[in-house]
Structures are given as C-alpha cells and as structure tokens.
Design an enzyme around this catalytic site. Structure first.
Site, PDB file in Angstrom:
ATOM      1  N   CYS A 293       0.855  -1.174   0.000  1.00 45.00           N
ATOM      2  CA  CYS A 293       0.000   0.000   0.000  1.00 45.00           C
ATOM      3  C   CYS A 293       0.895   1.229   0.000  1.00 45.00           C
ATOM      4  CB  CYS A 293      -0.938   0.003   1.199  1.00 45.00           C
ATOM      5  SG  CYS A 293      -2.326   1.186   1.035  1.00 45.00           S
TER       6      CYS A 293
ATOM      7  N   CYS B  69      -0.079   4.371   1.802  1.00 41.21           N
ATOM      8  CA  CYS B  69      -0.413   5.402   2.791  1.00 41.21           C
ATOM      9  C   CYS B  69       0.760   5.743   3.701  1.00 41.21           C
ATOM     10  CB  CYS B  69      -1.631   4.989   3.607  1.00 41.21           C
ATOM     11  SG  CYS B  69      -1.468   3.428   4.497  1.00 41.21           S
TER      12      CYS B  69
ATOM     13  N   CYS C  22      -3.832   6.424   0.098  1.00 38.69           N
ATOM     14  CA  CYS C  22      -3.383   5.120  -0.380  1.00 38.69           C
ATOM     15  C   CYS C  22      -3.082   5.081  -1.873  1.00 38.69           C
ATOM     16  CB  CYS C  22      -4.432   4.062  -0.027  1.00 38.69           C
ATOM     17  SG  CYS C  22      -4.717   3.894   1.748  1.00 38.69           S
TER      18      CYS C  22
ATOM     19  N   LYS D 143     -12.373  -4.261   2.684  1.00 38.81           N
ATOM     20  CA  LYS D 143     -11.767  -3.396   3.701  1.00 38.81           C
ATOM     21  C   LYS D 143     -12.679  -2.195   3.908  1.00 38.81           C
ATOM     22  CE  LYS D 143      -7.521  -0.851   4.767  1.00 38.81           C
ATOM     23  NZ  LYS D 143      -6.154  -0.509   4.281  1.00 38.81           N
TER      24      LYS D 143
ATOM     25  N   ARG E 135      -2.709   3.762  12.547  1.00 40.76           N
ATOM     26  CA  ARG E 135      -2.240   4.936  11.818  1.00 40.76           C
ATOM     27  C   ARG E 135      -1.153   5.671  12.599  1.00 40.76           C
ATOM     28  NH1 ARG E 135      -8.161   6.648   9.265  1.00 40.76           N
ATOM     29  NH2 ARG E 135      -8.215   4.889   7.800  1.00 40.76           N
TER      30      ARG E 135
ATOM     31  N   GLU F  61     -17.301  -6.908  -4.235  1.00 40.04           N
ATOM     32  CA  GLU F  61     -15.872  -6.586  -4.173  1.00 40.04           C
ATOM     33  C   GLU F  61     -15.019  -7.855  -4.130  1.00 40.04           C
ATOM     34  OE1 GLU F  61     -13.825  -4.171  -4.308  1.00 40.04           O
ATOM     35  OE2 GLU F  61     -14.809  -2.284  -3.818  1.00 40.04           O
TER      36      GLU F  61
ATOM     37  N   LYS G 162     -11.456  -6.850   6.618  1.00 39.98           N
ATOM     38  CA  LYS G 162     -10.859  -5.954   7.602  1.00 39.98           C
ATOM     39  C   LYS G 162     -11.837  -4.824   7.889  1.00 39.98           C
ATOM     40  CE  LYS G 162      -6.835  -2.973   8.387  1.00 39.98           C
ATOM     41  NZ  LYS G 162      -5.618  -2.364   7.820  1.00 39.98           N
TER      42      LYS G 162
ATOM     43  N   SER H 241      -6.033  -2.907  14.999  1.00 40.90           N
ATOM     44  CA  SER H 241      -5.410  -2.240  16.148  1.00 40.90           C
ATOM     45  C   SER H 241      -6.430  -1.748  17.163  1.00 40.90           C
ATOM     46  CB  SER H 241      -4.561  -1.072  15.659  1.00 40.90           C
ATOM     47  OG  SER H 241      -5.338  -0.145  14.916  1.00 40.90           O
TER      48      SER H 241
END
Length: 342
Positions: free
Chosen positions: A117, A119, A127, A211, A221, A249, A264, A290
């Site tokens: 990714c 980001c 992203c 996601k 983050r 998706e 996710k 997280s």
C-alpha cells in the site's frame, strides 16, 4: 421429569474437548511487524501496548521472537526514510520493507507476507496518487471548515501502476506473499499481471478484498505513521453499512486471481467473514485490527476484563465465523497461551 434431550451431557470434562467444533492454533495466526527506517532503536507504540516499531537492523531479531511462540507467518509494514506525493520509497530497491524482507527470508524460516500500500509512503497519507486537481493542494491546510476541502482523493488507475511496482519489488526481495490493502479497483489484476510478467507466478496474493472505512484503525495509523493529512478514505474504503457490496468486491478480486481473501476489520464484520466462507472456496483471512486490540487492553488495564481470556475468545470467534487465517496483534500472546495449554 423425563428429558430425552440434555445438551449438558456433552459439556462435561473429558468429552467437552472431544466435541469442540472450533480450534485455534498458532499456525492460524499472522503477526504484524512494523519496520522503521527512521530509527536506530525500538520505539514502543503507546496506543498498542506490547508492540514496537523496530529498526531494520532489529527486524530479524523481532521475527525470531515471534517464531519462538509458534507463530509461523509475519506481515511486514514499513515506515520509510522519506515520503513524497507518489510514495516512491514504497517500490525502492533499498526501501524499508525490501531490505527487511531480504534479511528475514535469508536468516529465518518465517513465512513473509508484505503489505502493498502507499499510505505510509505518501506525504499526504492517502493510499495512492492524488488526482490532478489535488496534487497542488497536498500541502494546503485542509482543516475543518476549510472552503477548499476536497471531495475526492486518489487517482485509481495511476495508483495501479504504483501497486504493481511495489508488488514486484517485494517479490524480488524475497516476499512469500503480497497483500495489497488499498482497495483500488483492479488492484489484484494489476499485481497479478506484474508478478507473472516478471517471473513471480508462484507468489500468491492475499487481497484485502473487503476493507471497510472503519473507526477501529486509529492506533495503526499512529504505529505506521499513515494517517491522511486531509480528508478521509471513504471514497475508496467500503461503507460499514454495506454487506452485499462486500460480496461484489470480493468476487471481483477472486476473478482477478486473488489466492486469499481478507476481511478488515474482523470483529465488527463477522457476518461478512461468514458470508465469504459460505460463498467462496478460497482461504479466508480476517484482520483483527489495532482498535480491537487496544480496546481490550484498555479494559484489562481497568481491571474490567481478563485480557488473556478475551483475546483468546475474540480470535476463536473469528475462526468460528469462517476465517482460516487471522492477522492479529495478539498473535504472540495467544500462541504462547495455546502452547502452554497443550
């Protein structure tokens, strides 16, 4: 009273384990590892107790610690030495993930999965590459109330080219599996084409196929230094209200060649995990993110919950919903508990 049906008969010690429907093993778990090219020492992540950013020189030692618990697979996330608008350090030959991957695959038996990714690598924190009208505004203060708040962020098709370059660079460094997480349309097809063209047809793709734009990502983050500098990710990550869209998706990613399909976050989306398990024959992964980790730690610190018990129960619920693989910050602790209980 004559009760023919007594389910409690099978809950007694001795037989309870024999009829248990779901099992959790260390080999089911994937441990995230944060590699930081900007530091020479381990840096604790305040919002994720027990986790650290580790320098490249410590990457092998960190993975060896994980392997000692019985966990066999790691997912590498990188914090680069520098950032720019395109995130070009993401595919640099001497990039943080590339260098860590070389060392880890050369010196350990870990199965190395790399997050593909942008980001963490872009100076704007999104992203992918920004659309033309936003590129000049990346340094502008888009704070709340700003009249110039953008309504869109990422150039999807230009970003596909970057993702292809990232995936190939990771494979060249020795990655065992590539995990694109940006939710760009066509990302699996672009990565599969690039890997096959460069001779990496044997490298599988674990797509973050469903996601969601979730509030549970906050601590990550901070850990990966990848928060958006302005705007949000609702224009490419999924609406938490949508379940049917997830099936669309995921089906697209499967058709494009994804080998493993990921959901996710995990716990707020167990219905999606279950739906995917019924619909697809692919291995299903779930990311116990997280925020899910941090909230259990916070409650345990207050004395409100038994951390070991709720961590195990949480992961067991994800497995019961249909996940074959679980990416989780609890991987080491839960694996040690499982091994000790054998």
């Amino acid at each position: 009273m004559n009760l023919t049906h007594r389910p409690r008969r099978l809950r007694q010690d001795g037989v309870r384990g024999l009829v248990s429907e779901t099992s959790l093993e260390p080999a089911d778990l994937i441990a995230p590892v944060f590699i930081d090219a900007t530091t020479d020492e381990r840096i604790p992540i305040e919002s994720m107790p027990g986790h650290e950013r580790v320098p490249i020189d410590e990457s092998v030692a960190r993975v060896e610690e994980i392997l000692e618990t019985g966990v066999e697979a790691v997912m590498l996330f990188g914090i680069p030495i520098a950032k720019d608008a395109q995130g070009s350090r993401a595919w640099a030959d001497d990039g943080v993930v590339q260098e860590a991957t070389r060392r880890i695959t050369a010196e350990t038996d870990a199965y190395v999965i790399t997050d593909a990714c942008l980001c963490e690598y872009t100076d704007h924190g999104h992203c992918g590459s920004l659309e033309d009208e936003l590129r000049g505004e990346a340094g502008h203060d888009h704070s709340e109330g700003c009249a110039h708040e953008p309504t869109m962020t990422v150039d999807n098709d230009e970003t596909l080219e970057s993702l292809e370059r990232i995936a190939v660079s990771h494979a060249e460094a020795g990655a065992d599996m590539i995990a694109p997480s940006g939710m760009m349309d066509g990302m699996v097809a672009a990565i599969r084409e690039g890997l096959d063209r460069e001779g990496f047809g044997h490298v599988p793709i674990m797509s973050y196929a469903a996601k969601y734009e979730s509030a549970f990502y906050g601590p990550f983050r901070d850990a990966a230094d990848g928060a958006p500098a302005f705007g949000n990710r609702r224009h490419y990550q999924m609406d938490p209200a949508n379940a049917r869209e997830a099936m669309r998706e995921v089906r697209l990613d499967a058709e494009q060649g994804a080998d493993v399909l990921m959901v996710k976050p995990a716990l707020p989306y167990l219905d999606i995990v279950s739906d995917l398990r019924r619909e697809f024959d692919h291995p299903i992964a779930a990311y116990n993110v997280s925020g899910e980790y941090a909230m259990l730690h916070a409650a345990a610190e207050k004395g409100w919950l038994d951390l070991e018990a709720v961590a195990h129960e949480s992961l067991l619920s994800i497995k019961r919903a249909g996940a074959d693989l679980i990416l989780t910050y609890f991987a080491e602790d839960v694996a040690q508990g499982l091994t000790a209980g054998q």
